[in-house]
Each structure stands twice: as C-alpha cells, then as structure tokens.
Write a protein that holds these residues in place. Structure first.
Motif, PDB file in Angstrom:
ATOM      1  N   THR A 178      10.884  -4.073  -2.404  1.00  0.00           N
ATOM      2  CA  THR A 178      11.152  -3.239  -3.587  1.00  0.00           C
ATOM      3  C   THR A 178      10.133  -3.557  -4.671  1.00  0.00           C
ATOM      4  O   THR A 178       9.615  -4.661  -4.744  1.00  0.00           O
ATOM      5  CB  THR A 178      12.588  -3.438  -4.117  1.00  0.00           C
ATOM      6  OG1 THR A 178      12.890  -2.422  -5.070  1.00  0.00           O
ATOM      7  CG2 THR A 178      12.793  -4.804  -4.768  1.00  0.00           C
ATOM      8  N   HIS A 179       9.802  -2.533  -5.484  1.00  0.00           N
ATOM      9  CA  HIS A 179       9.030  -2.781  -6.710  1.00  0.00           C
ATOM     10  C   HIS A 179      10.021  -3.302  -7.748  1.00  0.00           C
ATOM     11  O   HIS A 179      11.119  -2.750  -7.866  1.00  0.00           O
ATOM     12  CB  HIS A 179       8.475  -1.490  -7.304  1.00  0.00           C
ATOM     13  CG  HIS A 179       7.562  -0.664  -6.449  1.00  0.00           C
ATOM     14  ND1 HIS A 179       7.943   0.492  -5.852  1.00  0.00           N
ATOM     15  CD2 HIS A 179       6.257  -0.816  -6.154  1.00  0.00           C
ATOM     16  CE1 HIS A 179       6.908   1.033  -5.218  1.00  0.00           C
ATOM     17  NE2 HIS A 179       5.867   0.261  -5.373  1.00  0.00           N
ATOM     18  N   ILE A 180       9.665  -4.293  -8.516  1.00  0.00           N
ATOM     19  CA  ILE A 180      10.583  -4.735  -9.578  1.00  0.00           C
ATOM     20  C   ILE A 180       9.813  -5.254 -10.789  1.00  0.00           C
ATOM     21  O   ILE A 180       8.704  -5.774 -10.649  1.00  0.00           O
ATOM     22  CB  ILE A 180      11.599  -5.780  -9.061  1.00  0.00           C
ATOM     23  CG1 ILE A 180      12.710  -5.983 -10.101  1.00  0.00           C
ATOM     24  CG2 ILE A 180      10.914  -7.103  -8.699  1.00  0.00           C
ATOM     25  CD1 ILE A 180      13.945  -6.651  -9.549  1.00  0.00           C
TER      26      ILE A 180
ATOM     27  N   VAL B 130       7.578  -6.511  -5.274  1.00  0.00           N
ATOM     28  CA  VAL B 130       6.246  -6.052  -5.660  1.00  0.00           C
ATOM     29  C   VAL B 130       6.137  -5.943  -7.182  1.00  0.00           C
ATOM     30  O   VAL B 130       7.041  -5.407  -7.834  1.00  0.00           O
ATOM     31  CB  VAL B 130       5.947  -4.680  -5.020  1.00  0.00           C
ATOM     32  CG1 VAL B 130       4.554  -4.211  -5.401  1.00  0.00           C
ATOM     33  CG2 VAL B 130       6.108  -4.752  -3.508  1.00  0.00           C
ATOM     34  N   HIS B 131       5.067  -6.448  -7.708  1.00  0.00           N
ATOM     35  CA  HIS B 131       4.664  -6.423  -9.134  1.00  0.00           C
ATOM     36  C   HIS B 131       5.212  -7.610  -9.930  1.00  0.00           C
ATOM     37  O   HIS B 131       4.459  -8.490 -10.288  1.00  0.00           O
ATOM     38  CB  HIS B 131       4.999  -5.091  -9.829  1.00  0.00           C
ATOM     39  CG  HIS B 131       4.230  -3.927  -9.286  1.00  0.00           C
ATOM     40  ND1 HIS B 131       2.878  -3.978  -9.092  1.00  0.00           N
ATOM     41  CD2 HIS B 131       4.622  -2.696  -8.879  1.00  0.00           C
ATOM     42  CE1 HIS B 131       2.463  -2.822  -8.602  1.00  0.00           C
ATOM     43  NE2 HIS B 131       3.508  -2.027  -8.446  1.00  0.00           N
ATOM     44  N   MET B 132       6.510  -7.606 -10.268  1.00  0.00           N
ATOM     45  CA  MET B 132       7.087  -8.699 -11.070  1.00  0.00           C
ATOM     46  C   MET B 132       6.267  -8.981 -12.334  1.00  0.00           C
ATOM     47  O   MET B 132       5.962 -10.127 -12.660  1.00  0.00           O
ATOM     48  CB  MET B 132       7.235  -9.976 -10.235  1.00  0.00           C
ATOM     49  CG  MET B 132       8.344  -9.866  -9.200  1.00  0.00           C
ATOM     50  SD  MET B 132       8.632 -11.406  -8.315  1.00  0.00           S
ATOM     51  CE  MET B 132       9.132 -12.494  -9.663  1.00  0.00           C
TER      52      MET B 132
ATOM     53  N   ALA C 180       0.848  -1.199   0.000  1.00  0.00           N
ATOM     54  CA  ALA C 180       0.000   0.000   0.000  1.00  0.00           C
ATOM     55  C   ALA C 180       0.880   1.244   0.000  1.00  0.00           C
ATOM     56  O   ALA C 180       2.079   1.176   0.280  1.00  0.00           O
ATOM     57  CB  ALA C 180      -0.905  -0.020   1.223  1.00  0.00           C
ATOM     58  N   HIS C 181       0.256   2.357  -0.336  1.00  0.00           N
ATOM     59  CA  HIS C 181       0.943   3.661  -0.292  1.00  0.00           C
ATOM     60  C   HIS C 181      -0.022   4.637   0.376  1.00  0.00           C
ATOM     61  O   HIS C 181      -0.805   5.302  -0.314  1.00  0.00           O
ATOM     62  CB  HIS C 181       1.238   4.172  -1.704  1.00  0.00           C
ATOM     63  CG  HIS C 181       2.201   3.336  -2.496  1.00  0.00           C
ATOM     64  ND1 HIS C 181       3.545   3.595  -2.533  1.00  0.00           N
ATOM     65  CD2 HIS C 181       2.007   2.247  -3.282  1.00  0.00           C
ATOM     66  CE1 HIS C 181       4.142   2.712  -3.325  1.00  0.00           C
ATOM     67  NE2 HIS C 181       3.234   1.880  -3.788  1.00  0.00           N
ATOM     68  N   GLN C 182      -0.027   4.677   1.705  1.00  0.00           N
ATOM     69  CA  GLN C 182      -1.010   5.514   2.395  1.00  0.00           C
ATOM     70  C   GLN C 182      -0.804   6.989   2.059  1.00  0.00           C
ATOM     71  O   GLN C 182       0.291   7.527   2.211  1.00  0.00           O
ATOM     72  CB  GLN C 182      -0.927   5.310   3.908  1.00  0.00           C
ATOM     73  CG  GLN C 182      -1.294   3.927   4.374  1.00  0.00           C
ATOM     74  CD  GLN C 182      -2.646   3.451   3.863  1.00  0.00           C
ATOM     75  OE1 GLN C 182      -2.753   2.926   2.757  1.00  0.00           O
ATOM     76  NE2 GLN C 182      -3.667   3.619   4.654  1.00  0.00           N
TER      77      GLN C 182
HETATM   78 ZN   LIG Z   1       3.723   0.414  -5.089  1.00  0.00          ZN
END
Ligand SMILES: [Zn+2]
Length: 455
Positions: A228-230, A265-267, A68-70
């Motif tokens: 990390t987002h990747i 995160v994502h992949m 999440a990104h509050q």
């Molecule tokens: Zn994100």
C-alpha cells in the motif's frame, strides 16, 4: 543443458559482503547461476554454448525495483512533472482512468515502460496496480520478472472534491477482492514463475478497515505479500486523524495489516511512533526517492536509517533509471540528516538488489550473484568517459551508485535468457513500442482535453 559463460568482467555479487570478484567468470546453466570460477577451469569442465566477453564491464545482479506503475510512466512523463500530487491525482490520473484510457491504451504504454525498465537494468519490478490482464500480458511478453498487483479500494470518493472524506461501499469491496483473487488465480507462477502476484491496496484511506483486514487474510492464505502507499501526502495523514484519531500506520497496524510481507510505499509524512511500529512489525518501507523529492518533502530518513528499518528502493512512475534513483536516495538521506556519512554506496545498492529481493520475499531466488540463484544478471559498461578511469584505485560499487546511468547497461539476462543485448531489447520491438505510444498518447490527450478538466 544450455550454458552461458560470462568472462573478463568485474563481478559485484551483492552477497552480503561489500566486495568485488576479479579474474573470475560466471557460469549460467539453464536459468540458474551454476559456478563462479576461473574461465579456464569452467571451460575445461563444461561444454559452453555461448561465451560473453564482459571486458570493461561490471557484472551485477539485476535491479529489483520495488515500486512501479507499468503504463503510467510513458503516458504521463513530461506532463505530470511540475504538479502537486493532489493535482495529478484529481486533475490528471483519476479523470484519465474514469473517462479516457482503455485496457488497450494501458497495454500499449506498458510495452514501452517495460522497454525502458529493461534497458535501464531493472530485471524485476513490483507492479502496484496492474491495470488489466492486457497490461499483465505486456509485462510477461517483455520477459521481465514481474510481481503484479491489482489495486483494491472500496471507497466511493468524489474526486472532484479533494476535501471530501471517502464512504466505503461493501459491493465495491466484494467486487475488487473477487477481481484480485481471479487475477491471482490466472497469473501466479506464469512464465515459468517469472510472474507472481501480491495484493495491493491503493491507499489505506481509500480502503475500509474490513477491506484491509480481508486483503491481509487472503494474502496470508496464499503465502503472498501486500502493498500500500501510505503517508504520501499531507491531506491523507490529516484524514486518518479525522476519521480514526490515529496516524495512518497506527490504523493499518490495528487492523492487522503489518508484518514482514507488507510493503509500505512512500512513508513521507511519518511520525516517530510510526517508525517504531514499522520497526516492530518488520514491515518494509519502499522508498521512492525521486518522487519524494519532487513532492517538496522528505521522510524523516535520518531517524528511519537510525532505527534500521527494513527499507528497499522503488522508482514509482515517470523516472525509472535506478542509478539516478540511488543518487537521489543518497542526497535525500544527507539533506535530511545533515550527515554526509549517512549510509554509503553499498548500502544504497543493497536497497535495489538483495534487500529489495527480500522485501518481495524473493531473496532465496534473486538479488545477488550466488550459486544456486536464478540468473538475473546485468552488465554495465564502465568503458565510458563519465566513469573512466577504472583501475585498482577505484571502487566499482561507488561508481555504480554515483556515476553510472541506466543507459550504461549493455546486457540484461533474466532467468537465464538474454533479454537486452548491446543495449537493445530482444523481446519487444522498441521502435514499434515508441511509435504506438506516440500515436495513442496523442489520442488519449485529445480526448482528455475535450473533457472539462482544467488541466
Ligand atoms: Zn505508486
């Protein structure tokens, strides 16, 4: 000792067995789950302070939302919708961060995001880039269980040029590592342990190899995980090839970033050999299905499920209804694999409960309804036209994934505290949170539009 008895509900324990428990009650003592037994037995044995009648409702573990990104949801939903990821980073969020929003703005939006999260049944959120101590305070005040993270990069990057490769700045590295350590020192264990900290690196591309290595070492020293987002966008994956002649996952594996306490995160744009590395290292893929689908792309989910990767779900930003997210996870799995039987409702619910708790290294405390665990519990009202009929012929778990909406959550209990009651948040003034967010977002976008942003 304070005791709450929840009776007459259908208990979905998510304890590793795909089962429901009927004709039993659940006893909360202080902040923990003390017993699951017949209501009569529990009432005979204990002085009960509060009895909750869960007739017509499912009693299940709270949703553990791994990404999440509050603050960003209530600011950008309705605006960052029909945009590519490159556009919203370069034309919206980065200019906002650079030139417009203040810590107070983000705290205001975080209050509203927490209200939304709680009402939809999220009892624990892994927050990727806690904007400031003000945002952390809002999260703590809401009563939600928060795994917070300061976002670290050390790239001097010209955001006006999407094709520029980053240069790394040692001063920025030191500044951000110091900031993350200070944040950890302040927030780890706050609110009787409801708040904990992980270290986050925005995208490996925006981090030097040294920053990634040092982040992981510092996290290990503190016994915490990293995020990390990747492989979130094509430009990113191309850049790893240009800079390192490797894939993104190969790059972070080589700098020692991957183990079971790493959340990736994502992949989305992920190659077969990257799946193998993630499997070997036991790192977690955090799958944000709605955001993935909106990007017009899909991770190789069929291969990922076949490889039995560690996987948990997150909402990312803009849409935080976990029940909608589970449906998207199911649909994407099937579209990608062509297999209508790939995974079932229980599998998707696990990815938002016990497996999500495991991804955050909290599975000894939350993620299932078991004696000795913390009382993070939600009640979902099944007495609704879009769910009824509900009798012995129907499976509550299937209905939770395919038919429930976040707005069907009627009660949220976190750490034994009733935080949402009859669908209303007790900890934050919802009306004020909405009014404040309306006023502030008007001011934020007035200022934003006075900049030369081409949005
Ligand atoms: Zn994100």
């Amino acid at each position: 000792m304070h005791r709450i008895l929840i009776k007459n509900g259908i208990i979905v324990p998510m304890d590793g067995n795909n089962r429901t428990i009927e004709n039993k009650a659940l006893l909360i003592e202080e902040n923990g789950i003390a017993a699951i037994d017949s209501a009569e037995t529990l009432v005979k044995k204990h002085d009960i302070n509060q009895t909750i009648d869960a007739g017509g409702k499912v009693v299940m573990p709270g949703i553990v939302n791994c990404h999440a990104h509050q603050g960003w949801t209530s600011l950008c939903r309705g605006i960052a919708e029909d945009m590519t990821v490159e556009d919203y980073i370069f034309r919206l969020t980065e200019p906002l961060i650079e030139h417009v929003v203040t810590d107070e703005d983000m705290q205001c939006f975080a209050y509203l995001d927490c209200v939304e999260m709680l009402k939809f049944g999220n009892t624990c959120i892994s927050e990727f880039e806690t904007f400031s101590d003000d945002t952390a305070s809002a999260i703590m005040e809401s009563g939600i269980r928060g795994v917070l993270g300061v976002n670290m990069t050390d790239a001097d990057w010209d955001f006006s040029d999407p094709n520029a490769l980053p240069n790394y700045n040692p001063d920025l590295k030191k500044k951000n590592l110091d900031k993350a350590i200070k944040f950890y020192d302040i927030w780890q264990g706050k609110n009787d342990g409801r708040i904990s900290v992980r270290f986050s690196n925005n995208v490996p591309l925006l981090c030097s190899p040294e920053l990634l290595t040092e982040t992981k070492i510092l996290a290990k020293e503190r016994g915490i995980g990293v995020n990390t987002h990747i492989n979130a966008e094509p430009m990113e994956t191309e850049a790893y090839q240009l800079m390192y002649q490797k894939t993104g996952v190969e790059f972070i594996s080589d700098v020692g970033y991957l183990d079971e306490n790493t959340n990736l995160v994502h992949m989305i744009y992920t190659k077969d050999r990257e799946i193998d590395i993630v499997k070997e290292t036991n790192a977690y893929m955090i799958h944000c299905p709605f955001e993935m689908g909106k990007r017009g792309a899909c991770a190789p989910l069929g291969k990922m499920y076949a490889a039995d990767l560690n996987m948990a779900l997150g909402s990312d930003w803009l849409m935080m209804d976990p029940f909608e997210q589970m449906r998207f996870a199911a649909v994407l799995a099937r579209v990608n694999s062509g297999d209508a039987l790939l995974k079932n409702a229980y599998d998707f619910l696990e990815m938002f409960t016990i497996k999500a708790a495991k991804a955050l290294d909290l599975d000894d405390k939350i993620g299932s309804l078991e004696i000795g665990k913390l009382a993070d519990i939600i009640l979902v009202d099944f007495d609704q036209p879009h769910i009824v009929p509900m009798n012995s012929h129907y499976d509550p778990v299937t209905n939770l994934v395919y038919n429930v909406h976040g707005s069907d959550v009627s009660m949220v209990i976190i750490d034994g505290e009733i935080v949402v009651e009859n669908g209303k948040v007790n900890t934050i003034d919802e009306q004020k949170a909405m009014e404040d967010a309306n006023i502030r977002s008007e001011a934020v976008f007035n200022k934003f539009k006075s900049l030369d942003t081409n949005l």
